[in-house]
Design a protein around this motif. Structure first.
Motif, PDB file in Angstrom:
ATOM      1  N   ALA A  59       0.733  -1.458   0.144  1.00  0.00           N
ATOM      2  CA  ALA A  59      -0.021   0.160   0.041  1.00  0.00           C
ATOM      3  C   ALA A  59       0.739   1.284  -0.003  1.00  0.00           C
ATOM      4  CB  ALA A  59      -0.985   0.126   1.390  1.00  0.00           C
ATOM      5  N   GLU A  60       1.917   1.256   0.669  1.00  0.00           N
ATOM      6  CA  GLU A  60       3.056   2.269   0.710  1.00  0.00           C
ATOM      7  C   GLU A  60       3.525   2.776  -0.710  1.00  0.00           C
ATOM      8  OE1 GLU A  60       3.111   4.168   3.501  1.00  0.00           O
ATOM      9  OE2 GLU A  60       1.668   2.697   4.423  1.00  0.00           O
ATOM     10  N   ALA A  61       3.617   1.662  -1.478  1.00  0.00           N
ATOM     11  CA  ALA A  61       4.153   1.875  -2.836  1.00  0.00           C
ATOM     12  C   ALA A  61       3.157   2.241  -3.950  1.00  0.00           C
ATOM     13  CB  ALA A  61       5.028   0.506  -3.189  1.00  0.00           C
ATOM     14  N   VAL A  62       1.731   2.398  -3.639  1.00  0.00           N
ATOM     15  CA  VAL A  62       0.836   2.659  -4.609  1.00  0.00           C
ATOM     16  C   VAL A  62       1.313   4.129  -5.329  1.00  0.00           C
ATOM     17  CG1 VAL A  62      -1.544   3.490  -4.893  1.00  0.00           C
ATOM     18  CG2 VAL A  62      -0.790   1.222  -3.633  1.00  0.00           C
ATOM     19  N   SER A  63       1.344   4.158  -6.501  1.00  0.00           N
ATOM     20  CA  SER A  63       1.128   5.460  -7.222  1.00  0.00           C
ATOM     21  C   SER A  63       0.131   5.917  -7.949  1.00  0.00           C
ATOM     22  CB  SER A  63       2.263   5.368  -8.411  1.00  0.00           C
ATOM     23  OG  SER A  63       2.227   4.594  -9.420  1.00  0.00           O
ATOM     24  N   LYS A  64      -0.691   4.881  -8.296  1.00  0.00           N
ATOM     25  CA  LYS A  64      -1.930   5.438  -8.847  1.00  0.00           C
ATOM     26  C   LYS A  64      -3.195   4.802  -8.082  1.00  0.00           C
ATOM     27  CE  LYS A  64       0.089   5.483 -13.404  1.00  0.00           C
ATOM     28  NZ  LYS A  64       0.048   5.000 -14.907  1.00  0.00           N
ATOM     29  N   ARG A  65      -3.953   5.744  -7.703  1.00  0.00           N
ATOM     30  CA  ARG A  65      -5.329   5.379  -6.826  1.00  0.00           C
ATOM     31  C   ARG A  65      -6.474   5.410  -7.738  1.00  0.00           C
ATOM     32  NH1 ARG A  65      -2.997   5.020  -1.680  1.00  0.00           N
ATOM     33  NH2 ARG A  65      -1.026   6.147  -1.461  1.00  0.00           N
ATOM     34  N   TYR A  66      -6.799   4.391  -8.603  1.00  0.00           N
ATOM     35  CA  TYR A  66      -7.898   4.558  -9.438  1.00  0.00           C
ATOM     36  C   TYR A  66      -9.029   4.908  -8.795  1.00  0.00           C
ATOM     37  CZ  TYR A  66      -4.467   2.238 -12.367  1.00  0.00           C
ATOM     38  OH  TYR A  66      -2.942   1.679 -12.885  1.00  0.00           O
ATOM     39  N   VAL A  67      -9.538   3.959  -7.870  1.00  0.00           N
ATOM     40  CA  VAL A  67     -10.787   4.163  -7.232  1.00  0.00           C
ATOM     41  C   VAL A  67     -10.810   5.408  -6.525  1.00  0.00           C
ATOM     42  CG1 VAL A  67     -12.480   3.476  -5.455  1.00  0.00           C
ATOM     43  CG2 VAL A  67     -11.450   1.723  -6.775  1.00  0.00           C
ATOM     44  N   GLU A  68      -9.831   6.002  -5.783  1.00  0.00           N
ATOM     45  CA  GLU A  68     -10.004   7.343  -4.971  1.00  0.00           C
ATOM     46  C   GLU A  68      -9.953   8.369  -6.151  1.00  0.00           C
ATOM     47  OE1 GLU A  68      -7.430   8.223  -1.836  1.00  0.00           O
ATOM     48  OE2 GLU A  68      -7.098   6.173  -1.433  1.00  0.00           O
ATOM     49  N   ASP A  69      -9.268   8.394  -7.151  1.00  0.00           N
ATOM     50  CA  ASP A  69      -9.290   9.379  -8.191  1.00  0.00           C
ATOM     51  C   ASP A  69     -10.747   9.427  -8.840  1.00  0.00           C
ATOM     52  OD1 ASP A  69      -6.633   9.917  -7.816  1.00  0.00           O
ATOM     53  OD2 ASP A  69      -5.711   8.765  -9.521  1.00  0.00           O
ATOM     54  N   ALA A  70     -11.256   8.353  -9.033  1.00  0.00           N
ATOM     55  CA  ALA A  70     -12.560   8.355  -9.742  1.00  0.00           C
ATOM     56  C   ALA A  70     -13.707   9.033  -8.581  1.00  0.00           C
ATOM     57  CB  ALA A  70     -13.107   6.965  -9.959  1.00  0.00           C
ATOM     58  N   VAL A  71     -13.661   8.511  -7.560  1.00  0.00           N
ATOM     59  CA  VAL A  71     -14.563   9.252  -6.515  1.00  0.00           C
ATOM     60  C   VAL A  71     -14.471  10.770  -6.239  1.00  0.00           C
ATOM     61  CG1 VAL A  71     -15.697   9.212  -3.978  1.00  0.00           C
ATOM     62  CG2 VAL A  71     -15.014   7.164  -5.166  1.00  0.00           C
ATOM     63  N   ASP A  72     -12.932  11.078  -6.251  1.00  0.00           N
ATOM     64  CA  ASP A  72     -12.610  12.599  -5.838  1.00  0.00           C
ATOM     65  C   ASP A  72     -13.230  13.206  -7.335  1.00  0.00           C
ATOM     66  OD1 ASP A  72     -11.423  12.138  -3.503  1.00  0.00           O
ATOM     67  OD2 ASP A  72      -9.318  11.881  -4.404  1.00  0.00           O
ATOM     68  N   ALA A  73     -13.032  12.714  -8.457  1.00  0.00           N
ATOM     69  CA  ALA A  73     -13.729  13.395  -9.614  1.00  0.00           C
ATOM     70  C   ALA A  73     -15.153  13.618  -9.583  1.00  0.00           C
ATOM     71  CB  ALA A  73     -13.306  12.503 -10.975  1.00  0.00           C
ATOM     72  N   LEU A  74     -15.950  12.618  -8.967  1.00  0.00           N
ATOM     73  CA  LEU A  74     -17.316  12.576  -9.366  1.00  0.00           C
ATOM     74  C   LEU A  74     -17.645  13.762  -7.927  1.00  0.00           C
ATOM     75  CD1 LEU A  74     -17.911   8.930  -9.539  1.00  0.00           C
ATOM     76  CD2 LEU A  74     -18.349  10.680 -11.161  1.00  0.00           C
ATOM     77  N   LEU A  75     -17.064  13.676  -6.843  1.00  0.00           N
ATOM     78  CA  LEU A  75     -17.268  14.635  -5.802  1.00  0.00           C
ATOM     79  C   LEU A  75     -16.938  16.079  -6.360  1.00  0.00           C
ATOM     80  CD1 LEU A  75     -15.934  12.815  -2.508  1.00  0.00           C
ATOM     81  CD2 LEU A  75     -18.402  13.211  -3.254  1.00  0.00           C
ATOM     82  N   ALA A  76     -16.126  16.176  -6.987  1.00  0.00           N
ATOM     83  CA  ALA A  76     -15.864  17.536  -7.588  1.00  0.00           C
ATOM     84  C   ALA A  76     -16.721  18.097  -8.954  1.00  0.00           C
ATOM     85  CB  ALA A  76     -14.308  17.806  -7.892  1.00  0.00           C
ATOM     86  N   GLY A  77     -17.404  17.102  -9.284  1.00  0.00           N
ATOM     87  CA  GLY A  77     -18.230  17.422 -10.362  1.00  0.00           C
ATOM     88  C   GLY A  77     -17.680  17.347 -11.789  1.00  0.00           C
ATOM     89  N   LYS A  78     -16.696  16.425 -11.675  1.00  0.00           N
ATOM     90  CA  LYS A  78     -15.667  16.165 -12.893  1.00  0.00           C
ATOM     91  C   LYS A  78     -15.807  15.069 -13.559  1.00  0.00           C
ATOM     92  CE  LYS A  78     -12.188  19.507 -11.308  1.00  0.00           C
ATOM     93  NZ  LYS A  78     -10.620  19.635 -10.888  1.00  0.00           N
ATOM     94  N   GLU A  79     -15.393  14.858 -14.713  1.00  0.00           N
ATOM     95  CA  GLU A  79     -15.443  13.642 -15.616  1.00  0.00           C
ATOM     96  C   GLU A  79     -14.245  12.753 -14.951  1.00  0.00           C
ATOM     97  OE1 GLU A  79     -16.924  10.868 -18.643  1.00  0.00           O
ATOM     98  OE2 GLU A  79     -17.620  13.005 -17.958  1.00  0.00           O
TER      99      GLU A  79
END
Length: 225
Positions: free
Chosen positions: A190-210
């Motif tokens: 978990a410490e070596a993760v560079s791309k957080r696909y699920v988090e990025d998707a949810v963050d975008a939706l919360l921000a009203g973005k694609e």
């Protein structure tokens, strides 16, 4: 005699070259498999099941607390982080703590985690409902953990792995798939993760973005039927 020696040497040289090539090809192939299946999930399209943009039908499954749970049970939800996971797959086990963290981070913002075990208890006795109850208590799951009894739900979604993630948004038209695939790009650490696909998707939706990355390859064990 000299001609014979030269012929023997030529044969040995060709054999050595072939062996080196086979070893090199095997090493290259192994490296490719690791890269594809662990480090950098590729885009994946499930032949059968929901695709990004599809509307999702609600379902009702029994949670480990004995109550029936559906997406409609969450009246104030803006969407869901839905995962098909289980007790027995080492990939699923590796991601348990990260699922708990996702729920802690996003449930209060309107995107709770919902976990569904798609494995058949007959094929995997340790994935029985009773064993699910034990595991949920041991780990302190903060989210519903439900059994896909009769294995009717995962084929509708098109899930093929555990874990297999779906980010779903509640829209005016209903529940819509916004992301399908892996949680992130490193199941081992978990410490070596560079791309957080699920988090990025949810963050975008919360921000009203694609959502930028809409699909990745789910990394995990095959669903047991």
């Amino acid at each position: 005699m000299k001609t014979l020696k030269l012929a023997v040497l030529a044969v040995l040289f060709v054999a050595a070259s072939c062996t080196d090539k086979k070893n090199a090809d095997a090493t290259s192939s192994a490296a490719k498999v690791v890269a594809e299946n662990v480090s950098t999930p590729k885009k994946e399209t499930v032949a059968n099941g929901y695709q990004v943009g599809d509307m999702v039908k609600d379902f009702s499954l029994k949670n480990v607390d004995g109550k029936m749970v559906s997406m409609n049970s969450f009246k104030d939800a803006k969407g869901f982080i839905l995962t098909f996971t289980c007790n027995t797959c080492p990939y699923s086990v590796a991601y348990e703590d990260r699922l708990i963290e996702l729920d802690k981070k996003y449930a209060s913002k309107g995107y709770p985690v919902i976990a569904i075990n798609p494995n058949s208890p007959e094929a995997r006795p340790d994935d029985s409902f009773e064993k699910m109850q034990v595991r949920a208590k041991e780990k302190g799951f903060t989210f519903p953990y439900m059994l896909d009894e009769g294995q009717k739900i995962y084929p509708v979604f098109g899930a093929t792995r555990t874990p297999h993630m779906y980010v779903i948004a509640k829209t005016d038209k209903g529940y819509q798939v916004k992301y399908i695939g892996a949680i992130d790009d490193n199941y081992k650490d978990a410490e070596a993760v560079s791309k957080r696909y699920v988090e990025d998707a949810v963050d975008a939706l919360l921000a009203g973005k694609e959502v930028e990355v809409k699909t990745t390859k789910a990394i995990g064990c095959s669903i047991k039927v």
